[in-house]
Enzyme design. Structure first.
Site, mmCIF file in Angstrom:
data_model
loop_
_atom_site.group_PDB
_atom_site.id
_atom_site.type_symbol
_atom_site.label_atom_id
_atom_site.label_comp_id
_atom_site.label_asym_id
_atom_site.label_seq_id
_atom_site.Cartn_x
_atom_site.Cartn_y
_atom_site.Cartn_z
ATOM 1 N N ASP A 119 29.053 6.077 40.497
ATOM 2 C CA ASP A 119 29.269 5.417 39.211
ATOM 3 C C ASP A 119 30.430 6.098 38.476
ATOM 4 O O ASP A 119 30.756 7.259 38.736
ATOM 5 C CB ASP A 119 28.017 5.537 38.330
ATOM 6 C CG ASP A 119 26.841 4.775 38.911
ATOM 7 O OD1 ASP A 119 27.070 3.842 39.696
ATOM 8 O OD2 ASP A 119 25.697 5.125 38.562
HETATM 9 N N1 URA Z 1 22.898 6.892 42.116
HETATM 10 C C1 URA Z 1 23.292 6.523 40.885
HETATM 11 O O1 URA Z 1 22.497 6.093 40.075
HETATM 12 N N2 URA Z 1 24.588 6.645 40.589
HETATM 13 C C2 URA Z 1 25.514 7.150 41.423
HETATM 14 O O2 URA Z 1 26.689 7.244 41.074
HETATM 15 C C3 URA Z 1 25.087 7.527 42.710
HETATM 16 C C4 URA Z 1 23.769 7.396 43.029
#
Ligand code: URA
Length: 268
Positions: A119
């Site tokens: 993310d």
């Molecule tokens: N899980 C998440 O919620 N976000 C990420 O960036 C990676 C794994």
């Protein structure tokens, strides 16, 4: 005629489907290679080839994508990036938001792309490769590649909540596979990755390992047991650990790391 280079020079090849050739050369996944073909971007011996059943002989035929010659035996590139917060995991963004493409040497390694996603606000280990085949294998659920995260969360998960994560919480798109989750203390080496000056009051630090890679997987799993993620960092991806790579920097994988990755790909 393309001259095979690199350490796989002795590999015996027979005519193969063009999309397979492109995937083996690390241009894109099989599906991505088919898209390149149908878009008219692939030529064999100077002729645009859109027919998905076309075969090539890698020892004789000259294949180009967007005019650039592709060779199957060039060694694929593998890099790790220590992703900072605020960057999208994409190689371009129509809205010109910061994206990880600006942090890795795309000129030196044409065709480089990230293996999976973090993310925008997640930090840590993001693998890049030019090898579409390897990426596809590493992301495939059947390979059970474990990813380890450190999360700063609101509240302090109880033993019961951690056990729930270990038995598999239910998410809105189906049950999550069991994860390993433990509460970390400031003496744990990884604690400082999300709480360099101790976790603020009312928060705590959890270490969690998952094998799936669904959207917002870890945030949703922790939310499902009542703990909103404030900060998330990935410190390992399969056999790779984030090391020798400061935030915002990248490095090539070393020979042992590449061998470990290629073992996973080969053992499919
Ligand atoms: N899980 C998440 O919620 N976000 C990420 O960036 C990676 C794994």
């Amino acid at each position: 005629m393309p001259v095979p280079t690199g350490e796989h020079r002795e590999e015996r090849v027979v005519p193969m489907r063009l999309q397979r050739f492109l995937a083996r050369a690390g241009v894109a996944s099989r599906r991505g290679s088919e898209n390149l073909m149908t878009a008219g971007r692939v030529c064999v011996n100077g002729v645009v080839t859109t027919e998905l059943g076309s075969k090539v002989d890698p020892s004789r035929d000259v294949v180009t994508v967007d005019g650039r010659e592709v060779r199957m035996f060039e060694r694929p590139a593998y890099l790790m990036l220590n992703k900072p917060s605020g960057y999208l995991t994409t190689m371009s963004d129509p809205y010109h938001r910061p994206c990880v493409a600006t942090l890795v040497p795309t000129n030196r390694y044409p065709g480089l792309f990230p293996v999976g996603r973090l993310d925008r606000d997640t930090t840590g280990l993001l693998l890049f490769t030019t090898n579409g085949n390897a990426a596809q294998a590493l992301l495939h659920p059947s390979r059970h590649v474990t990813k380890h995260y450190v999360a700063l969360v609101e509240g302090v998960p109880s033993a019961r909540e951690l056990a729930k994560l270990e038995s598999g919480v239910v998410l809105d798109d189906g049950p999550a596979q069991p994860a390993r989750a433990i509460l970390l203390t400031p003496s744990d080496e990884l604690y400082g990755r999300v709480a360099p000056r101790r976790a603020p009051n009312g928060t705590s630090v959890v270490g969690i390992s998952v094998q799936e890679g669904r959207k917002h997987q870890v945030k949703r799993m922790l939310a499902a047991v009542g703990h909103k993620v404030v900060r998330l960092h990935r410190d390992s991806f399969g056999p790779l650990e984030l090391s020798r790579c400061r935030e915002g920097a990248w490095r090539e994988l070393d020979a042992n790391e590449i061998a470990a990755i290629e073992r996973i790909v080969a053992n499919g």
